[in-house]
Design a protein around this motif. Sequence first.
Motif, PDB file in Angstrom:
ATOM      1  N   THR A  43     -85.141  29.210 -34.617  1.00 52.57           N
ATOM      2  CA  THR A  43     -85.964  28.029 -34.321  1.00 52.57           C
ATOM      3  C   THR A  43     -85.136  26.753 -34.468  1.00 52.57           C
ATOM      4  OG1 THR A  43     -87.944  29.182 -35.078  1.00 52.57           O
ATOM      5  CG2 THR A  43     -88.064  26.775 -34.976  1.00 52.57           C
ATOM      6  N   ALA A  47     -84.264  24.369 -31.306  1.00 46.02           N
ATOM      7  CA  ALA A  47     -84.744  22.980 -31.316  1.00 46.02           C
ATOM      8  C   ALA A  47     -83.577  22.011 -31.215  1.00 46.02           C
ATOM      9  CB  ALA A  47     -85.563  22.713 -32.575  1.00 46.02           C
ATOM     10  N   LEU A  50     -82.418  22.072 -27.600  1.00 49.81           N
ATOM     11  CA  LEU A  50     -83.377  21.381 -26.733  1.00 49.81           C
ATOM     12  C   LEU A  50     -83.366  19.870 -26.967  1.00 49.81           C
ATOM     13  CD1 LEU A  50     -86.310  23.939 -26.885  1.00 49.81           C
ATOM     14  CD2 LEU A  50     -84.776  23.495 -24.945  1.00 49.81           C
ATOM     15  N   ALA A  51     -83.175  19.450 -28.197  1.00 47.46           N
ATOM     16  CA  ALA A  51     -83.088  18.008 -28.484  1.00 47.46           C
ATOM     17  C   ALA A  51     -81.867  17.397 -27.789  1.00 47.46           C
ATOM     18  CB  ALA A  51     -83.016  17.762 -29.983  1.00 47.46           C
ATOM     19  N   GLU A  59     -89.411  14.116 -25.536  1.00 45.14           N
ATOM     20  CA  GLU A  59     -89.059  15.526 -25.704  1.00 45.14           C
ATOM     21  C   GLU A  59     -87.945  15.671 -26.740  1.00 45.14           C
ATOM     22  OE1 GLU A  59     -87.393  19.283 -23.044  1.00 45.14           O
ATOM     23  OE2 GLU A  59     -87.578  17.304 -22.121  1.00 45.14           O
ATOM     24  N   CYS A  60     -86.952  14.814 -26.659  1.00 41.68           N
ATOM     25  CA  CYS A  60     -85.853  14.821 -27.627  1.00 41.68           C
ATOM     26  C   CYS A  60     -86.386  14.581 -29.037  1.00 41.68           C
ATOM     27  CB  CYS A  60     -84.823  13.763 -27.259  1.00 41.68           C
ATOM     28  SG  CYS A  60     -83.479  13.616 -28.454  1.00 41.68           S
ATOM     29  N   ARG A  62     -89.377  15.121 -30.236  1.00 44.38           N
ATOM     30  CA  ARG A  62     -90.182  16.254 -30.693  1.00 44.38           C
ATOM     31  C   ARG A  62     -89.284  17.370 -31.239  1.00 44.38           C
ATOM     32  NH1 ARG A  62     -92.389  17.583 -26.200  1.00 44.38           N
ATOM     33  NH2 ARG A  62     -91.446  19.603 -25.855  1.00 44.38           N
ATOM     34  N   HIS A  63     -88.246  17.688 -30.519  1.00 48.09           N
ATOM     35  CA  HIS A  63     -87.338  18.750 -30.964  1.00 48.09           C
ATOM     36  C   HIS A  63     -86.508  18.300 -32.171  1.00 48.09           C
ATOM     37  CE1 HIS A  63     -88.499  21.309 -27.711  1.00 48.09           C
ATOM     38  NE2 HIS A  63     -88.143  20.404 -26.814  1.00 48.09           N
ATOM     39  N   THR A  66     -88.436  18.754 -35.300  1.00 44.40           N
ATOM     40  CA  THR A  66     -88.422  20.146 -35.762  1.00 44.40           C
ATOM     41  C   THR A  66     -87.140  20.443 -36.523  1.00 44.40           C
ATOM     42  OG1 THR A  66     -89.804  20.850 -33.912  1.00 44.40           O
ATOM     43  CG2 THR A  66     -88.500  22.564 -35.006  1.00 44.40           C
TER      44      THR A  66
END
Length: 80
Positions: A43, A47, A50-51, A59-60, A62-63, A66
């Motif tokens: 995870t 994340a 994805l960031a 979106e950046c 949010r990841h 995490t």
Amino acid sequence: MIDGQTEAMAEAITTGSVQPIRSFVAHWAAVVEIERHPATARTYHRANYLANHAGAVQECRRHAATVAELYRAAYAVVNA
């Protein structure tokens, strides 16, 4: 890791303090704690990926949130 260790040692020598070394060890202890748990590590790495490859700022964020949450939790476990 080696670069971080070298930087911490150099800063410790320059400042006359062991705090940079303590910070280095605390950081890597958290990283090891994340890696000890395969699901958490997956995870965390996903994340982080994805960031870094997000198409939009939201979106950046949010990841990245995490990543930060998982890192803080691991840091708290090993540096309590």
